[in-house]
Enzyme design. Structure first.
Site, PDB file in Angstrom:
ATOM      1  N   ARG A 130      33.249  15.499  64.061  1.00 11.31           N
ATOM      2  CA  ARG A 130      33.849  14.428  63.254  1.00 11.31           C
ATOM      3  C   ARG A 130      33.824  13.087  63.959  1.00 11.31           C
ATOM      4  O   ARG A 130      33.873  12.037  63.337  1.00 11.31           O
ATOM      5  CB  ARG A 130      35.307  14.763  62.922  1.00 11.31           C
ATOM      6  CG  ARG A 130      35.494  16.035  62.129  1.00 11.31           C
ATOM      7  CD  ARG A 130      36.955  16.429  62.101  1.00 11.31           C
ATOM      8  NE  ARG A 130      37.378  16.753  63.477  1.00 11.31           N
ATOM      9  CZ  ARG A 130      38.623  16.994  63.839  1.00 11.31           C
ATOM     10  NH1 ARG A 130      39.602  16.922  62.958  1.00 11.31           N
ATOM     11  NH2 ARG A 130      38.911  17.289  65.088  1.00 11.31           N
ATOM     12  N   GLN A 154      56.148  -6.264  71.630  1.00 15.26           N
ATOM     13  CA  GLN A 154      55.348  -6.784  70.530  1.00 15.26           C
ATOM     14  C   GLN A 154      53.878  -6.491  70.767  1.00 15.26           C
ATOM     15  O   GLN A 154      53.454  -6.220  71.885  1.00 15.26           O
ATOM     16  CB  GLN A 154      55.555  -8.279  70.330  1.00 15.26           C
ATOM     17  CG  GLN A 154      54.935  -9.170  71.383  1.00 15.26           C
ATOM     18  CD  GLN A 154      55.156 -10.648  71.089  1.00 15.26           C
ATOM     19  OE1 GLN A 154      56.208 -11.042  70.627  1.00 15.26           O
ATOM     20  NE2 GLN A 154      54.169 -11.455  71.371  1.00 15.26           N
ATOM     21  N   ARG A 205      39.861 -18.488  76.473  1.00 10.32           N
ATOM     22  CA  ARG A 205      41.320 -18.584  76.330  1.00 10.32           C
ATOM     23  C   ARG A 205      41.937 -18.266  77.680  1.00 10.32           C
ATOM     24  O   ARG A 205      41.689 -17.230  78.263  1.00 10.32           O
ATOM     25  CB  ARG A 205      41.827 -17.611  75.269  1.00 10.32           C
ATOM     26  CG  ARG A 205      41.335 -17.941  73.869  1.00 10.32           C
ATOM     27  CD  ARG A 205      41.958 -16.987  72.864  1.00 10.32           C
ATOM     28  NE  ARG A 205      41.435 -17.175  71.531  1.00 10.32           N
ATOM     29  CZ  ARG A 205      42.127 -17.679  70.523  1.00 10.32           C
ATOM     30  NH1 ARG A 205      43.385 -18.051  70.703  1.00 10.32           N
ATOM     31  NH2 ARG A 205      41.585 -17.792  69.328  1.00 10.32           N
ATOM     32  N   HIS A 235      46.720 -17.914  81.025  1.00 10.67           N
ATOM     33  CA  HIS A 235      48.084 -17.976  80.501  1.00 10.67           C
ATOM     34  C   HIS A 235      49.048 -17.002  81.189  1.00 10.67           C
ATOM     35  O   HIS A 235      48.642 -15.944  81.656  1.00 10.67           O
ATOM     36  CB  HIS A 235      48.088 -17.637  79.006  1.00 10.67           C
ATOM     37  CG  HIS A 235      47.200 -18.517  78.191  1.00 10.67           C
ATOM     38  ND1 HIS A 235      46.515 -18.060  77.099  1.00 10.67           N
ATOM     39  CD2 HIS A 235      46.880 -19.827  78.323  1.00 10.67           C
ATOM     40  CE1 HIS A 235      45.820 -19.053  76.569  1.00 10.67           C
ATOM     41  NE2 HIS A 235      46.012 -20.134  77.304  1.00 10.67           N
ATOM     42  N   LYS A 239      51.262  -6.901  80.224  1.00 12.11           N
ATOM     43  CA  LYS A 239      50.365  -6.822  79.067  1.00 12.11           C
ATOM     44  C   LYS A 239      49.374  -5.687  79.245  1.00 12.11           C
ATOM     45  O   LYS A 239      48.924  -5.411  80.352  1.00 12.11           O
ATOM     46  CB  LYS A 239      49.532  -8.105  78.919  1.00 12.11           C
ATOM     47  CG  LYS A 239      50.299  -9.358  78.645  1.00 12.11           C
ATOM     48  CD  LYS A 239      49.332 -10.534  78.570  1.00 12.11           C
ATOM     49  CE  LYS A 239      50.072 -11.845  78.441  1.00 12.11           C
ATOM     50  NZ  LYS A 239      49.147 -12.994  78.481  1.00 12.11           N
ATOM     51  N   HIS A 270      46.469 -14.563  82.761  1.00 10.13           N
ATOM     52  CA  HIS A 270      45.430 -13.848  82.023  1.00 10.13           C
ATOM     53  C   HIS A 270      44.576 -14.808  81.209  1.00 10.13           C
ATOM     54  O   HIS A 270      45.084 -15.756  80.625  1.00 10.13           O
ATOM     55  CB  HIS A 270      46.085 -12.831  81.077  1.00 10.13           C
ATOM     56  CG  HIS A 270      45.111 -12.145  80.186  1.00 10.13           C
ATOM     57  ND1 HIS A 270      45.065 -12.390  78.833  1.00 10.13           N
ATOM     58  CD2 HIS A 270      44.148 -11.254  80.463  1.00 10.13           C
ATOM     59  CE1 HIS A 270      44.095 -11.646  78.311  1.00 10.13           C
ATOM     60  NE2 HIS A 270      43.522 -10.952  79.272  1.00 10.13           N
ATOM     61  N   TYR A 293      46.602  -7.008  72.041  1.00  7.50           N
ATOM     62  CA  TYR A 293      47.552  -7.042  73.157  1.00  7.50           C
ATOM     63  C   TYR A 293      48.779  -6.198  72.842  1.00  7.50           C
ATOM     64  O   TYR A 293      49.326  -6.291  71.742  1.00  7.50           O
ATOM     65  CB  TYR A 293      48.108  -8.455  73.359  1.00  7.50           C
ATOM     66  CG  TYR A 293      47.146  -9.540  73.692  1.00  7.50           C
ATOM     67  CD1 TYR A 293      47.011  -9.989  74.992  1.00  7.50           C
ATOM     68  CD2 TYR A 293      46.401 -10.159  72.697  1.00  7.50           C
ATOM     69  CE1 TYR A 293      46.148 -11.033  75.299  1.00  7.50           C
ATOM     70  CE2 TYR A 293      45.541 -11.202  72.988  1.00  7.50           C
ATOM     71  CZ  TYR A 293      45.416 -11.626  74.290  1.00  7.50           C
ATOM     72  OH  TYR A 293      44.568 -12.656  74.586  1.00  7.50           O
ATOM     73  N   ASP A 324      44.475 -25.646  77.047  1.00  4.78           N
ATOM     74  CA  ASP A 324      43.849 -24.921  78.155  1.00  4.78           C
ATOM     75  C   ASP A 324      42.998 -25.842  79.030  1.00  4.78           C
ATOM     76  O   ASP A 324      42.894 -25.635  80.226  1.00  4.78           O
ATOM     77  CB  ASP A 324      43.005 -23.767  77.628  1.00  4.78           C
ATOM     78  CG  ASP A 324      43.861 -22.618  77.096  1.00  4.78           C
ATOM     79  OD1 ASP A 324      45.091 -22.643  77.281  1.00  4.78           O
ATOM     80  OD2 ASP A 324      43.288 -21.694  76.490  1.00  4.78           O
TER      81      ASP A 324
END
Length: 177
Positions: free
Chosen positions: A23, A46, A59, A62, A72, A119, A132, A169
């Protein structure tokens, strides 16, 4: 899941273990008990996604400032990214060092980032999507970062053409610590 430590303490590459049959396959991508057993924070507050239309989108770098630091778990669910973890913990033996790993929909690899790690990523394909899992709610006033091209870190990004990125950024000041 297979947990592989990197040169930066607490930054861990995680590969799912697949159970395959005619499968397709089944694999766990998160297990609180296994995370705890490997010294990782199992708390989830979250989940978020980042969709990126064009290859070369950058990106980062951060992080959330105290008292809202985040752990994370990052996974690329479509396309591929060059994912970078930068150690900003002054007491760490790898302070100001970085590691990078390619995360893709194909390899299904994940990267765990503890608090104190900045990150960022650069997309390698158009229409890349990043998923995330995060230990703390996002607090806009606590959001911070360091510049992607700061000489203090000398991060080696894979795509040197003009980077698609936010003004925020691009405008982080030089790192002064």
């Amino acid at each position: 899941m297979q947990f592989c430590n990197t040169k930066i303490d607490g930054v861990v590459i995680i590969d799912p273990e697949f159970s395959e049959d005619e499968r397709g396959f089944f694999a766990r991508t998160w297990c609180g008990q296994e995370f705890r057993e490997h010294g990782l924070n199992p708390k989830l507050s979250q989940c978020s996604i980042s969709f990126n239309r064009r290859a070369g989108t950058l990106r980062g770098m951060h992080f959330q400032k105290s008292p809202y630091e985040e752990d994370k778990l990052v996974r690329c669910t479509n396309g591929a990214i060059y994912d970078v973890a930068l150690d900003l913990r002054e007491s760490s033996a790898t302070y100001k060092e970085w590691v990078a790993v390619e995360l893709s929909a194909e390899n299904r690899r994940m990267l765990y980032l503890p608090t104190g790690i900045a990150h960022g990523f650069q997309t390698l394909f158009d229409n890349s999507e990043v998923f995330y899992q995060i230990s703390q709610p996002y607090v806009p006033g606590s959001a911070s970062g360091v510049r992607w091209d700061d000489k203090a870190f000398a991060i080696d990004w894979p795509m040197v053409a003009e980077k698609i990125m936010s003004d925020r950024d691009r405008s982080y000041p030089d790192y002064d610590s």
